[in-house]
Design a protein around this motif. Structure first.
Motif, short mmCIF file in Angstrom:
data_model
loop_
_atom_site.label_atom_id
_atom_site.label_comp_id
_atom_site.label_asym_id
_atom_site.label_seq_id
_atom_site.Cartn_x
_atom_site.Cartn_y
_atom_site.Cartn_z
N ARG A 72 0.82 -1.21 0.00
CA ARG A 72 0.00 0.00 0.00
C ARG A 72 0.86 1.27 0.00
N ASP A 73 2.05 1.16 0.59
CA ASP A 73 2.99 2.28 0.59
C ASP A 73 4.33 1.78 0.09
N ASP A 74 4.60 2.03 -1.19
CA ASP A 74 5.82 1.51 -1.79
C ASP A 74 7.06 2.28 -1.37
N THR A 75 6.89 3.34 -0.59
CA THR A 75 8.06 4.05 -0.09
C THR A 75 8.63 3.38 1.16
N CYS A 119 3.70 -2.79 3.15
CA CYS A 119 4.95 -2.48 2.46
C CYS A 119 5.15 -3.48 1.32
N GLU A 411 2.86 -1.93 8.74
CA GLU A 411 1.64 -1.14 8.66
C GLU A 411 1.42 -0.37 9.96
#
Length: 415
Positions: A72-75, A119, A411
């Motif tokens: 969901r958050d590729d950073t 992630c 998360e």
């Protein structure tokens, strides 16, 4: 963390067997050495499977092959799994390949379950873990971890004079610097390659770390002369000195359990039946989970060499080619493996790895955990290497749970 999602053990087995067809040997094993055409074929197959479940693929400058499933958050830093798909010349179907295929099965199960992780999740096939064609072993992971210089690795040549850099380019797997930073955690599933789990009737080995080890290359030079005309008391026999060193190294290994000490290669010259050997090239290695004890073993080994050289009037040339400290794994990663084994009802035990793995290199830079499953008779680096589908599935399930638990933590940390 989901306690209901199950990996597909049958699919894992089929993938292992299909991969094993690439480089299959008449004895039932695999000869798929690093950066050969067969290695490229195996990489392409693995890549095609990963793309089927929506992963992006990339390679870095040493040829490490990464499959990335977005989060969901590729950073956020990824949770990484991996091992290797290169083999020994007479290797088995499971060494290394199991860790990569288990990682693939985790990706497939996440995809089929439509599970969104906070992630990214990655699987990596490290370049030249075995070191059979290009020394040293664990080359790709060592470069990635900054333990081995890229240019030094690229310059290494095989016995035919072909360099790592040349072969990476030839088979088209030399990539660009990794745009992503190191992962948040790394997990590796592997067959034990030893007899302990089978002997203790345990399904899961919770690996607490790996032994430290050091490797040596020695050349002993004496004087070649006629085997029938040179009196015994006037000889400078390089092979006799080498034999004394072999015997003493074996004694040292037995003196300091659970340490191991081995001469794995020995080459005498001129290698003629009626000539006293004038020179010997040999390798030696010493392993122990306690680096202080390993240092004592090394000191005793060097003392034994000094005695053998003096008693046989030899000239010694010795190099230490590897110094690898013991590698304790991360407590949180170990706990995730332990918790999964308990929740799934798998019998388990704590265990120290006697062999080195890519996880050892990764443990120097990121939190790392390892999962062992039994192999028949503890036999590995051998065409008859064997493991049961049930044990392999159990290890893969523990890998899935451990990775997902780590992604859930990511998360929480990112929320």
């Amino acid at each position: 963390m989901s306690t209901t999602t199950l990996i597909d053990g049958d699919r894992l087995w089929r993938s292992l067997m299909e991969l094993a067809r690439i480089g299959a040997t008449p004895g039932g094993g695999v000869n798929r050495q690093a950066l050969t055409d067969l290695d490229k074929e195996a990489r392409d197959l693995f890549s095609s499977w990963c793309r089927e479940v929506g992963c992006s693929m990339r390679t870095d400058p040493i040829g490490n092959l990464f499959a990335r499933r977005s989060g969901r958050d590729d950073t956020l830093p990824a949770i990484m799994m991996g091992s290797h798909i290169d083999s020994q010349p007479t290797g088995g179907k499971f060494d290394g390949a199991y860790g990569v295929m288990a990682g693939l099965e985790v990706l497939r199960s996440l995809h089929e379950g439509d599970i969104a992780t906070a992630c990214p999740v990655e699987v990596v096939a490290w370049t030249n873990e075995e070191g059979a064609r290009f020394a040293p072993s664990m080359m790709g992971s060592s470069v990635y971890a900054g333990l081995l210089g890229l240019e030094q690795a690229l310059a290494v040549q095989d016995e035919e004079g072909k360099s790592v850099g040349q072969e990476l380019t030839r088979i088209g797997v030399r990539g660009v610097p990794d745009p992503h930073g190191p992962p948040a955690a790394y997990f590796e599933a592997h067959i034990e390659q030893g007899p302990i789990l089978e002997a203790m009737d345990k399904t899961i080995g919770i690996v607490s770390g790996a032994q430290g080890q050091c490797w040596f290359q020695l050349t002993l030079k004496g004087r070649p002369s006629h085997a029938g005309t040179t009196p015994m008391n006037l000889r400078s026999d390089a092979l006799l000195g080498a034999a004394a060193i072999v015997m003493e190294l074996n004694r040292i290994g037995r003196e300091f359990p659970p340490g191991c000490a081995t001469v794995g290669r020995i080459q005498a010259a001129p290698n003629s039946p009626n000539v006293i050997p004038g020179s010997v090239y040999m390798t030696a290695e010493i392993r122990h989970p306690d680096d202080d004890i390993r240092a004592i073993m090394e000191q005793k080994f060097k003392q034994a060499i000094d005695v053998a050289v003096a008693e046989n009037s030899l000239i010694l040339d010795m190099r230490k080619v590897l110094e690898q400290p013991a590698a304790p794994f991360n407590a949180e990663c170990i706990d995730k493996v332990r918790l999964s084994a308990e929740r799934r009802g798998y019998s388990s035990m704590d265990i120290v790895s006697g062999a080195a793995h890519d996880a050892v290199a990764l443990s120097r830079i990121v939190p790392t955990g390892m999962i062992f499953v039994p192999c028949a008779g503890g036999i590995s680096h051998n065409e008859i290497e064997s493991a049961t589908p049930e044990d392999l599935a159990a290890g893969c399930q523990v890998l899935f749970d451990s990775v997902l638990a780590s992604a859930c933590k990511a998360e929480t940390a990112g929320s």
